[in-house]
Design a protein around this motif. Structure first.
Motif: not given
Length: 740
Positions: A339-355
Motif C-alpha cells: 500500500t502507499n502506507l508501506h514505505v515513505p519513499s514509494d509515494v512522492i506527491i509530485d509523482a503520485s498526484m498527476p497519474p
C-alpha cells in the motif's frame, strides 16, 4: 574566452545511471571533435554515503564529489549535467548501507536511536547524504524548465492516455484547515546582517539551543512555522473515517524523500492513525523491536513478523481488524500487497498526484482495479492546486494532450531557497514551550508556542536569488510572449514578503507590453487550466517546492512524463547546470532490467540536456564546434521522436540501448549533413554510413542481450565493468563509436 572548459557529467542512481553507461561512450567520442573533454563526478547515494567516512574506509575511501561540485558551481566556467538521483528516505539509506557493508566497506550501522557519541556522529554523517542532499548544493541558480518544441509537437501528434472522469466521481483532495504549516507561518525580511540562533524555551524557563549559529544576510526572507501534532492526528483520524463512509480509497501524498525531517514524522502519524488497534494494543512490542512507523507500515509489520511472542495471533488479528475497519488503501503494487502506507519513499506527491488525475481521478485498489480516492495532503500550503485540478476535471472533463497548451516554469531555488533547504532548521518539539529565533542582539525575530510532538521549521530565501528570479521571469515572458504569473499568496507570511520584493524589482526590468501577474496559487492554477484547455501557454513563476510539483504535474498531463522536460539552470555566477527529468519510476525500471535485461527508461531528457550544455559552451566560450554539435543533437532528438524510437515497456522490443543507438546514429547523420563546418561533416560522414550499414546487426546484438537476468553487482553501487558490459552489448556499435 576561447578555451572551452570540460563538461562535468554526474553519475547518479538507478535507471538514469544505467542509461548513462550506454550514452556516455558516444558523448565522449563525439564532443572531443570540438575540443571538449568529458569529466564525471559520482553523486549517487552510495558515493555520498561513502564520502562521509574517509577515515573509516582507509584505502577504500572515495572523494567527496558533491562537495567539489558545490565549489565548482560558484565559478563562471561551470558546466554540469545532472541526472535524477535518489533523495533517500531512512529505509533506502539502510538498504544502501547494508549493500555497501556486504561489498566490504566498513561502515557503521544506521542508528535508529543513537545513544553513544559514535552513534550520534554516524547519524549526523548519514543525515548529510539523505533527502535533498544534492539539489541545494548544485542549484546555485534559478530554474528555467519547459518542454522543448519537438517534445510538445510529438505529444500532440501522439497524445498519451488520459482516462475519462466518472460522472459521479467522489475523488477529492483533503487538507487541513487550521494549525498546519500554512496557517502558522510567520515571516520577516532581515534588515541588517546578523548571526541568529534557534532556541526552545520550556514551560519551566529552561532554554535549549537547537541551532547555535544561523547566519542571516540583509534583505533575505526568513520564515518560521509549525505543524500541530494534535491537529494533524485529529485530521488523519477524520479522513480515515470519511473515506470509509464514502467507500473510496485512502491515499497519503507527501514527499518524505526531499522533506527528510518533517514528512517522515507526518507519515508516521498517518500509519499510527490508520492502524490504531495495532498501536494501541502492541506499542511495547513495536518499540522493543525498534519498528518505526515513520519508516512506514512495511517496517513495522516486517519487524513484528519476527516476534515469537504472539501465541494467540493477537497482532495479526489487530492488523486485520484495522484493515477491516478502515477504508481501502491505494496500492503501490497490488500484486505484492504494498500500500502507499508501506514505505515513505514509494509515494512522492509530485509523482503520485498527476497519474491519479490522468487516470480519471482514480488509483489502484487491492483488487488491481481503479477506484475513486481521497488524496490526503496534510499541509494546506499547496494542496489547493491539486484540489483545483481535480475539481476542474470533474467539471470540464479530462484534458486533451493533443490540443492543450503548456505551463513552463521559472523556479526560485538558488542558494537553498525556501523549504528544501530547511532540514537543519526543522525540529520535533520534545516538550511544550516556545521555539524562537533570536538575532545577534538578543531580539526575537520569530517565535511560536508549541506542544510536545509539534513539528517546527524555519527556512530562508536570500535577496539575490529573488532578484535574479524576477529577471529570469521577465526574460522568459519576453522570449515567448506568454503571460507570466507569480504564484504568490498575500495571505501567507512568506509570500507577502516576497510580493514586496517582486513589486520592488519589476520596475527595474523592461516589462513594456508583457502580461505579468501576481496570483495566489489556487487562482493561478485555475487561470492556467483555463488557458491550456484553449491551447494557450502560461509561464508559472514559483518558489522551490511549487516548482517541483508543477514541473511534474503539467508535463505528466501534457506529454505523459516529466522525464522529457528540459531544465536549464543559469548559475548566478555565469555557469550552467543542465538537468534531466524526474526519476520517480526508476526503481521499477531497474527491477525489470535485472529480471529481463530490458531497460525501458527514456533518456530523452539526457539528450536535450547535453544539447543545451554544448550550446552554452558555444555561446559563453566562443567554441563554434560545440554549437554545431549541440544543434545537430537537437535535430537528432527531433528525428528520434518522429521515428518513434522511444523505449518500449516490453522485453524483446526497443529498449534504452536501442534508443540510444538511434539517437547516436541520427546525431552522426546531422553532423555529416551540416555545411557550417566541412571538416566536421567529413569526419562524421563515415560514422553515419557505418551505422546505417550495420543498423540491423547492431539492433540484433542489442536485442539478443534481452530476455536474460542481468548481474549488476549491486543496486546502489553496481560493478562498473558489469554495468558497462550490460549497457553496451553491441560490439559492432562499440567499435564504430570508439573509432570516431
Amino acid at each position: 574566452m576561447t578555451q572551452s572548459p570540460s563538461i562535468i557529467y554526474t553519475w547518479t542512481d538507478e535507471a538514469p545511471a544505467l542509461a548513462t553507461h550506454a550514452f556516455l561512450r558516444a558523448i565522449s567520442s563525439f564532443v572531443r571533435t570540438a575540443g571538449v573533454e568529458m569529466e564525471t563526478r559520482d553523486i549517487s547515494l552510495a558515493a555520498r554515503v561513502l564520502a562521509q567516512f574517509p577515515e573509516v574506509l582507509g584505502d577504500k575511501a572515495v572523494d567527496d564529489d558533491l562537495a567539489e561540485l558545490g565549489r565548482l558551481v560558484e565559478l563562471p566556467e561551470a558546466n554540469i549535467i545532472k541526472l535524477p538521483n535518489i533523495s533517500a528516505s531512512t529505509p533506502q539509506m539502510k538498504e544502501c548501507i547494508a549493500e555497501l557493508q556486504s561489498q566490504g566497506y566498513n561502515l557503521p550501522d544506521y542508528p535508529d536511536d543513537p545513544g553513544t557519541d559514535a552513534e550520534k556522529d554516524a547519524l549526523a554523517r548519514y543525515g548529510k547524504a539523505m533527502g535533498s542532499a544534492v539539489n541545494p548544493v548544485l542549484r546555485q541558480g534559478n530554474s528555467d524548465r519547459r518542454a522543448p518544441k519537438a517534445v510538445k509537437d510529438f505529444a500532440k501528434s501522439n497524445p498519451g492516455r488520459m482516462k475519462d472522469w466518472p460522472a459521479d466521481s467522489k475523488s477529492h483532495v483533503a487538507t487541513m484547515t487550521d494549525n498546519d504549516f500554512f496557517h502558522n507561518e510567520k515571516s520577516v525580511t532581515i534588515g541588517e546582517a546578523t548571526t541568529a540562533k534557534i532556541e526552545h524555551v520550556a514551560k519551566n524557563g529552561k532554554v535549549t539551543t537547537l541551532m547555535a549559529e544561523l547566519p542571516l544576510l540583509a534583505g533575505e526572507v526568513l520564515d518560521a512555522t509549525f505543524m500541530s501534532r494534535k491537529a494533524l492526528v485529529e485530521f488523519f483520524d477524520a479522513q480515515v473515517k470519511d473515506a470509509k463512509e464514502k467507500d473510496i480509497l485512502y491515499s497519503l501524498h507527501l514527499k518524505a524523500t526531499m522533506m527528510k525531517v518533517s514528512d517522515p514524522i507526518l507519515f508516521g502519524h498517518a500509519v499510527r492513525t490508520y492502524f490504531s488497534n495495532l498501536f494501541t494494543n502492541h506499542e511495547p512490542e513495536i518499540n522493543e523491536l525498534g519498528a518505526n512507523p515513520n519508516n512506514g507500515f512495511g517496517d513495522v509489520v516486517g519487524k513484528l513478523s519476527s516476534l515469537i511472542r504472539d501465541p494467540e495471533s493477537t497482532i495479526v488479528s489487530d492488523i486485520e481488524k484495522d484493515f477491516a475497519n478502515g477504508p481501502g488503501i491505494a496500492m503501490v503494487n497490488s500484486a505484492k500487497g504494498i500500500t502507499n502506507l508501506h514505505v515513505p519513499s514509494d509515494v512522492i506527491i509530485d509523482a503520485s498526484m498527476p497519474p491519479m488525475i490522468r487516470d480519471g481521478g482514480q488509483m489502484w485498489n487491492a483488487n488491481d482495479e481503479l477506484q475513486d480516492v481521497k488524496a490526503v495532503i496534510p499541509d494546506s500550503t499547496y494542496a489547493g492546486i491539486f484540489a483545483a485540478t481535480v475539481e476542474d476535471c470533474q467539471t470540464n472533463g479530462k484534458l486533451d494532450p493533443a490540443t492543450m497548451g503548456s505551463v513552463p516554469n521559472v523556479g526560485l531555488m538558488a542558494q537553498k531557497a525556501q523549504e528544501y533547504g530547511s532540514h537543519d532548521k526543522t525540529f520535533e518539539a520534545e516538550s511544550a514551550g516556545t521555539i524562537r529565533i533570536v538575532d545577534g542582539s538578543g531580539a526575537t525575530l520569530l517565535e511560536h508556542d508549541v506542544e510536545v510532538g509539534d513539528i517546527w521549521r524555519a527556512c530562508q530565501t536570500k535577496d539575490e536569488p529573488i532578484k535574479d528570479w524576477v529577471k529570469l521571469a521577465v526574460r522568459r515572458a519576453r522570449a515567448t510572449g506568454s503571460p507570466a504569473i507569480f504564484w504568490l499568496d498575500s495571505s501567507r507570511g512568506h509570500d507577502a514578503e516576497v510580493i514586496k520584493k517582486v513589486n520592488a524589482y519589476l520596475p527595474g526590468e523592461d516589462t513594456d507590453g508583457l502580461d505579468l501577474r501576481i496570483l495566489a496559487p489556487v487562482e493561478a492554477i485555475k487561470v492556467s487550466l483555463e488557458r491550456i484547455r484553449k491551447g494557450e501557454d502560461t509561464i508559472s513563476v514559483t518558489g522551490n517546492v511549487l516548482r517541483d510539483y508543477l514541473t511534474d504535474l503539467f508535463p505528466i498531463l501534457e506529454i505523459g512524463t516529466s522525464a522529457r522536460m528540459l531544465s536549464v539552470v543559469p548559475l548566478l555566477n555565469g555557469g550552467g547546470l543542465f538537468e534531466t527529468g524526474a526519476g520517480g519510476s526508476a526503481p521499477k525500471h531497474v527491477e525489470q532490467f535485472e529480471e529481463e535485461g530490458h531497460l525501458r527508461w527514456d533518456s530523452l531528457g539526457e539528450y536535450m540536456a547535453l544539447a543545451a550544455s554544448l550550446q552554452h559552451l558555444s555561446e559563453q566560450f566562443d567554441n563554434p564546434g560545440a554549437g554545431i554539435l549541440g544543434d545537430a543533437l537537437d535535430a537528432a532528438t527531433g528525428k528520434y521522436l518522429e521515428s518513434g524510437r522511444i523505449p518500449s515497456r516490453k522485453v524483446h522490443e526497443m529498449d534504452n540501448r536501442g534508443s540510444t543507438f538511434y539517437l547516436t546514429y541520427y546525431w552522426a547523420e546531422a553532423l555529416a549533413a551540416q555545411s557550417t563546418d566541412p571538416e566536421l561533416a567529413k569526419r562524421f560522414a563515415p560514422v553515419a554510413a557505418a551505422m546505417a550499414e550495420n543498423e540491423d546487426k547492431i539492433i540484433g546484438e542489442i536485442n539478443d542481450s534481452q530476455g536474460n537476468a542481468q548481474k549488476l553487482g549491486g543496486y546502489y553501487r553496481g560493478d562498473a565493468e558489469l554495468l558497462a558490459t550490460a549497457m553496451n552489448p553491441s560490439a559492432t556499435l562499440n567499435a564504430i563509436i570508439d573509432a570516431v
